[in-house]
Motif scaffolding. Structure first.
Motif, short mmCIF file in Angstrom:
data_model
loop_
_atom_site.label_atom_id
_atom_site.label_comp_id
_atom_site.label_asym_id
_atom_site.label_seq_id
_atom_site.Cartn_x
_atom_site.Cartn_y
_atom_site.Cartn_z
N GLY A 13 32.48 -18.79 2.63
CA GLY A 13 31.86 -18.76 3.95
C GLY A 13 31.39 -17.37 4.34
N VAL A 14 31.84 -16.38 3.64
CA VAL A 14 31.33 -15.04 3.95
C VAL A 14 31.44 -14.19 2.70
CG1 VAL A 14 33.52 -14.07 4.74
CG2 VAL A 14 31.40 -13.18 5.67
N CYS A 15 30.37 -13.45 2.42
CA CYS A 15 30.38 -12.59 1.24
C CYS A 15 29.97 -11.20 1.64
CB CYS A 15 29.35 -13.04 0.23
SG CYS A 15 29.33 -14.78 -0.03
N SER A 16 30.49 -10.27 0.94
CA SER A 16 30.07 -8.90 1.17
C SER A 16 30.42 -8.09 -0.05
CB SER A 16 30.81 -8.34 2.38
OG SER A 16 30.60 -6.96 2.44
N SER A 17 29.62 -7.05 -0.29
CA SER A 17 29.94 -6.18 -1.41
C SER A 17 31.09 -5.26 -1.00
CB SER A 17 28.71 -5.38 -1.80
OG SER A 17 28.08 -4.91 -0.63
N ASP A 42 29.15 -0.76 10.16
CA ASP A 42 30.08 -0.68 9.03
C ASP A 42 31.47 -1.17 9.40
OD1 ASP A 42 28.08 0.23 7.49
OD2 ASP A 42 28.81 2.29 7.27
N GLU A 43 31.91 -0.81 10.59
CA GLU A 43 33.24 -1.27 11.03
C GLU A 43 33.27 -2.79 11.15
OE1 GLU A 43 34.89 2.52 13.66
OE2 GLU A 43 33.41 1.16 14.57
N TRP A 44 32.20 -3.35 11.69
CA TRP A 44 32.13 -4.82 11.79
C TRP A 44 32.23 -5.46 10.41
CZ3 TRP A 44 33.54 -7.78 15.37
CH2 TRP A 44 33.24 -7.55 16.72
N VAL A 45 31.44 -4.92 9.46
CA VAL A 45 31.43 -5.52 8.13
C VAL A 45 32.83 -5.49 7.53
CG1 VAL A 45 30.53 -5.32 5.77
CG2 VAL A 45 28.99 -4.98 7.71
N ARG A 46 33.50 -4.37 7.68
CA ARG A 46 34.86 -4.25 7.12
C ARG A 46 35.83 -5.19 7.81
NH1 ARG A 46 35.08 -0.23 3.59
NH2 ARG A 46 33.43 1.33 3.75
N GLU A 236 27.62 -8.96 6.45
CA GLU A 236 26.60 -8.08 7.05
C GLU A 236 25.78 -8.83 8.11
OE1 GLU A 236 27.33 -8.11 3.85
OE2 GLU A 236 27.59 -6.02 3.20
N THR A 237 25.37 -10.07 7.80
CA THR A 237 24.58 -10.78 8.81
C THR A 237 25.45 -11.09 10.03
OG1 THR A 237 24.96 -13.02 7.94
CG2 THR A 237 23.04 -11.84 7.08
N LEU A 238 26.72 -11.38 9.80
CA LEU A 238 27.63 -11.61 10.94
C LEU A 238 27.79 -10.34 11.78
CD1 LEU A 238 30.38 -13.91 9.39
CD2 LEU A 238 28.89 -14.48 11.33
N ALA A 239 27.84 -9.19 11.09
CA ALA A 239 27.93 -7.92 11.83
C ALA A 239 26.69 -7.76 12.71
CB ALA A 239 28.05 -6.76 10.84
#
Ligand code: 5AD
Ligand code: FES
Length: 372
Positions: A13-17, A42-46, A236-239
């Protein structure tokens, strides 16, 4: 950023590098979010990448409940949902009632039928009606305004909410002048590439944003939101969604898991995850403490206690279905939608019972948002 190859293997449901944080660092970010109501991209992504850690989720939900309780106590607002047309000129790729789905059984309620849903709702105690539909060209400004004026005259103390998609500024103004108070239009995703992946060529994020800013300028109380786990979505898109919402500061944010529909291009795509939806609800509550946050039907669809769990993640609104029972199954946005059977005639009482058991008190007033 690019969506790249992770589009198809996004089963969680969510991917990120970028990897997730350890629980302690996630706590620090959640505390910062609660205190400052903002985080960097960046904080959101993490933070979002850390949702799978149960401890992180539990802490986010605990703080979200505290923030909600401070503003709203244990009160849950109800809105009566009237799904009045499933005709739609759009072809959103995820949606079961998109124009291209020739198998959809189309219906449209008459003005009399809509009015009688409102009457029934009023008797049941509702003081907010949400008229939701596809983008149905039959409902011209003239026709919609006439219906709104009638509801406004019959139920002067009730709030009228419309959710009928993208229209011109002039049209939004006419509807507002006729008596509509609130408008729900999810932005769906704040990332342009992602928006293009979910929608046909004729639609654009730019126009969606234009609609939202017109609605706000005109004076509507505005609701926006997105699906969690939609195809192509990443941390990232969610951020980007969170940054967009921080900026828009809507009165309401509707989020629910993506649920696949068998007659769409995304039939095989896995549903959005319960855990990530709960985590995003909690983050929204921390970011906009006064926001109205519904525990959505989609959340109740992927988990039998999804809406109750949504409440425990900081939600404070439920939207029982007021549509005529005979039509409910045809408002078929996604598979296995709840509240569509004969037994669902009295969603109002079903939800009231459920909320009481979960420790919440359902209130029937207009429930205006505390967001200015
Ligand atoms: N799964 C979950 N939500 C959906 N919606 C549309 N299709 C789906 C689906 N397959 C949501 C969209 C829309 C709202 C009315 O319903 O976010 O804005
Ligand atoms: Fe709709 Fe229970 S809330 S049937």
């Amino acid at each position: 950023m690019t969506l790249g190859s992770n589009v198809s293997d996004c089963a969680l449901g969510v991917c990120s590098s970028i990897g997730g944080l350890d629980p302690q660092s996630a706590r620090v970010l959640l505390d910062k979010l609660e205190r400052e109501r903002t985080l960097s991209f960046d904080e959101w992504v993490r933070l979002i990448s850390s949702y799978q850690d149960e401890e992180v989720r539990a802490y986010a939900m605990e703080r979200a409940r505290a923030v909600r309780d401070e503003r709203y106590g244990n009160k849950v607002f109800t809105r009566g949902l009237i799904e009045f047309t499933n005709y739609c000129k759009n072809d959103c790729l995820y949606c079961g009632i998109r124009a291209g789905n020739k198998k959809a059984r189309r219906y449209r309620l008459s003005a009399e039928e809509i009015l009688s849903c409102c009457e029934e709702g009023y008797e049941l105690g509702f003081r907010t009606f949400v008229l939701q539909g596809g983008e149905d060209p039959y409902f011209t400004d003239e026709r919609l305004c006439a219906i709104v004026v009638e509801i406004r005259t019959k139920f002067p103390e009730c709030a009228i909410t419309l959710s009928v998609g993208e229209r011109s500024r002039k049209s939004y103004q006419r509807l507002f002048d006729a008596g509509v108070d609130r408008y729900l239009l999810r932005h769906e995703t704040a990332n342009q590439e992602h928006y293009a992946l979910l929608h046909p060529c004729g639609m654009s994020l730019e126009n969606r944003k234009r609609c939202l800013s017109d609605l706000r300028e005109i004076g509507y109380q505005v609701g926006s939101g997105f699906m969690v786990g939609s195809p192509g979505q990443t941390a990232e898109t969610l951020a980007e969604d969170m940054l967009f919402l921080a900026d828009l500061k809507p009165h309401m944010v509707g989020i629910g898991p993506f649920v696949s529909h068998h007659d769409t291009c995304f039939a095989e795509h896995p549903n959005g995850s319960l855990e990530l939806t709960l985590f995003m609800l909690a983050c929204l509550r921390l970011m906009i403490p006064e926001v109205l946050l519904p525990a959505t039907t989609a959340l109740g669809t992927i988990d039998p206690l999804g809406r109750e769990k949504g409440m425990d993640a900081g939600a404070n609104v439920v939207m029982p279905n007021l549509s005529p029972v005979a039509r409910r199954a045809d408002y078929d946005l996604y598979d296995n939608k709840i509240c569509t059977g004969e037994e669902a005639a009295e969603c109002r009482f079903c939800l009231q019972r459920r909320m009481q058991i979960a420790g919440y008190e359902v209130v029937v007033d207009r429930g205006d948002s505390l967001v200015d």
